[in-house]
Design a protein around this motif. Sequence first.
Motif, PDB file in Angstrom:
ATOM      1  N   HIS A   1       0.911 -15.065   6.674  1.00 43.63           N
ATOM      2  CA  HIS A   1       1.408 -14.144   5.654  1.00 43.63           C
ATOM      3  C   HIS A   1       0.526 -12.894   5.706  1.00 43.63           C
ATOM      4  O   HIS A   1      -0.539 -12.895   6.329  1.00 43.63           O
ATOM      5  CB  HIS A   1       1.419 -14.770   4.253  1.00 43.63           C
ATOM      6  N   LEU A   2       0.983 -11.829   5.087  1.00 46.28           N
ATOM      7  CA  LEU A   2       0.254 -10.554   5.106  1.00 46.28           C
ATOM      8  C   LEU A   2      -0.339 -10.305   3.730  1.00 46.28           C
ATOM      9  O   LEU A   2       0.379 -10.281   2.724  1.00 46.28           O
ATOM     10  CB  LEU A   2       1.194  -9.420   5.493  1.00 46.28           C
ATOM     11  N   ASN A   3      -1.651 -10.154   3.685  1.00 47.69           N
ATOM     12  CA  ASN A   3      -2.340  -9.817   2.432  1.00 47.69           C
ATOM     13  C   ASN A   3      -2.593  -8.314   2.368  1.00 47.69           C
ATOM     14  O   ASN A   3      -3.067  -7.724   3.350  1.00 47.69           O
ATOM     15  CB  ASN A   3      -3.686 -10.537   2.337  1.00 47.69           C
ATOM     16  N   ILE A   4      -2.308  -7.713   1.225  1.00 46.21           N
ATOM     17  CA  ILE A   4      -2.644  -6.303   1.001  1.00 46.21           C
ATOM     18  C   ILE A   4      -3.774  -6.293  -0.021  1.00 46.21           C
ATOM     19  O   ILE A   4      -3.586  -6.674  -1.180  1.00 46.21           O
ATOM     20  CB  ILE A   4      -1.434  -5.501   0.470  1.00 46.21           C
TER      21      ILE A   4
ATOM     22  N   TRP B   1      -3.677  -9.807   8.222  1.00 51.80           N
ATOM     23  CA  TRP B   1      -2.891 -10.980   8.592  1.00 51.80           C
ATOM     24  C   TRP B   1      -3.721 -12.214   8.264  1.00 51.80           C
ATOM     25  O   TRP B   1      -4.902 -12.268   8.560  1.00 51.80           O
ATOM     26  CB  TRP B   1      -2.558 -10.975  10.083  1.00 51.80           C
ATOM     27  N   LYS B   2      -3.090 -13.223   7.674  1.00 48.04           N
ATOM     28  CA  LYS B   2      -3.804 -14.440   7.320  1.00 48.04           C
ATOM     29  C   LYS B   2      -3.074 -15.652   7.894  1.00 48.04           C
ATOM     30  O   LYS B   2      -1.870 -15.822   7.697  1.00 48.04           O
ATOM     31  CB  LYS B   2      -3.924 -14.580   5.806  1.00 48.04           C
TER      32      LYS B   2
ATOM     33  N   ILE C   1      -7.798 -18.189   9.101  1.00 55.86           N
ATOM     34  CA  ILE C   1      -8.184 -16.982   9.834  1.00 55.86           C
ATOM     35  C   ILE C   1      -7.667 -15.731   9.128  1.00 55.86           C
ATOM     36  O   ILE C   1      -6.544 -15.689   8.652  1.00 55.86           O
ATOM     37  CB  ILE C   1      -7.631 -17.028  11.277  1.00 55.86           C
ATOM     38  N   ARG C   2      -8.531 -14.712   9.106  1.00 56.94           N
ATOM     39  CA  ARG C   2      -8.196 -13.436   8.473  1.00 56.94           C
ATOM     40  C   ARG C   2      -8.484 -12.320   9.468  1.00 56.94           C
ATOM     41  O   ARG C   2      -9.615 -12.177   9.930  1.00 56.94           O
ATOM     42  CB  ARG C   2      -9.037 -13.270   7.204  1.00 56.94           C
ATOM     43  N   ILE C   3      -7.457 -11.540   9.811  1.00 57.52           N
ATOM     44  CA  ILE C   3      -7.621 -10.455  10.786  1.00 57.52           C
ATOM     45  C   ILE C   3      -6.979  -9.188  10.233  1.00 57.52           C
ATOM     46  O   ILE C   3      -5.828  -9.211   9.786  1.00 57.52           O
ATOM     47  CB  ILE C   3      -6.954 -10.802  12.136  1.00 57.52           C
ATOM     48  N   ASP C   4      -7.713  -8.079  10.273  1.00 59.01           N
ATOM     49  CA  ASP C   4      -7.128  -6.851   9.753  1.00 59.01           C
ATOM     50  C   ASP C   4      -5.948  -6.425  10.613  1.00 59.01           C
ATOM     51  O   ASP C   4      -5.970  -6.554  11.838  1.00 59.01           O
ATOM     52  CB  ASP C   4      -8.179  -5.741   9.655  1.00 59.01           C
ATOM     53  N   ALA C   5      -4.918  -5.943   9.975  1.00 57.48           N
ATOM     54  CA  ALA C   5      -3.673  -5.579  10.656  1.00 57.48           C
ATOM     55  C   ALA C   5      -3.683  -4.133  11.136  1.00 57.48           C
ATOM     56  O   ALA C   5      -2.655  -3.603  11.547  1.00 57.48           O
ATOM     57  CB  ALA C   5      -2.483  -5.798   9.722  1.00 57.48           C
TER      58      ALA C   5
END
Length: 242
Positions: free
Chosen positions: A40-43, A150-151, A159-163
């Motif tokens: 899912h996408l975190n803002i 992106w999570k 995992i957490r990666i900046d989009a």
Amino acid sequence: MELNKNAFPVQVNLKKIMDICTNAFKKKGHNIEINKKMFHLNIVPYWFCFYDIYFIKNNQPETISKQLALNATSNKIEDDTTYLFDIVNPRILKKIELPELEKVEIRKKELVVDQKEAETTIKKILAARHKVPFENISLSGFKETWIPFWKLETDVKTIRIDAVGTKINNLKEIPKKEKSNIQLYNEMLKDITNPKKLLTYFFMMFEVFFRILKNIFLFFNKHRMVLLVLLLLLLIWVVFFY
């Protein structure tokens, strides 16, 4: 999703993120089948600002001037976040849009830390880092800015990666999976079919054998009485029992 905030745009598509995560888990020994439903996408809201620190060094006035970002949900400074400006500048985004092939859930985090609290936290952290009083720290150019991440959620590691550029991530925290004896045995069988690797195994076995002989020699050289007793016992056995 409606946003209407100053934000960095999504620059990295989900397919690339899936490839990055798959390779990262494989390198640590995990064979995980990753699909887009796991993402899912975190803002996430941040406070960006510039700071100036004034201090005396060798009886001369010195100044440190930099930019930093504070996560407005965790109230923590994240030093590597400012690299995003090297990729793209944030802008007012009315909504977050993803291509049809990337229709995943978008979650907007709540802004928990207001600007006043952010200023206090930043000054406390900078004062502790540089061992200066609050009065020697000046903050300016505060800007509320939102960053997409992106999570990926797995049983092994979330995992957490900046989009925006993928540099902000926790891929290094994936635990290494130890191989079972069966896996190691199968790998050895596969390796010995390769002449070069077979030769490597031969030299490894020779090295181990030589090391054992060396240790035995050093032991008996140090404990000669033990060697004499063993030789005497061997002689008795040969004379009376052989």
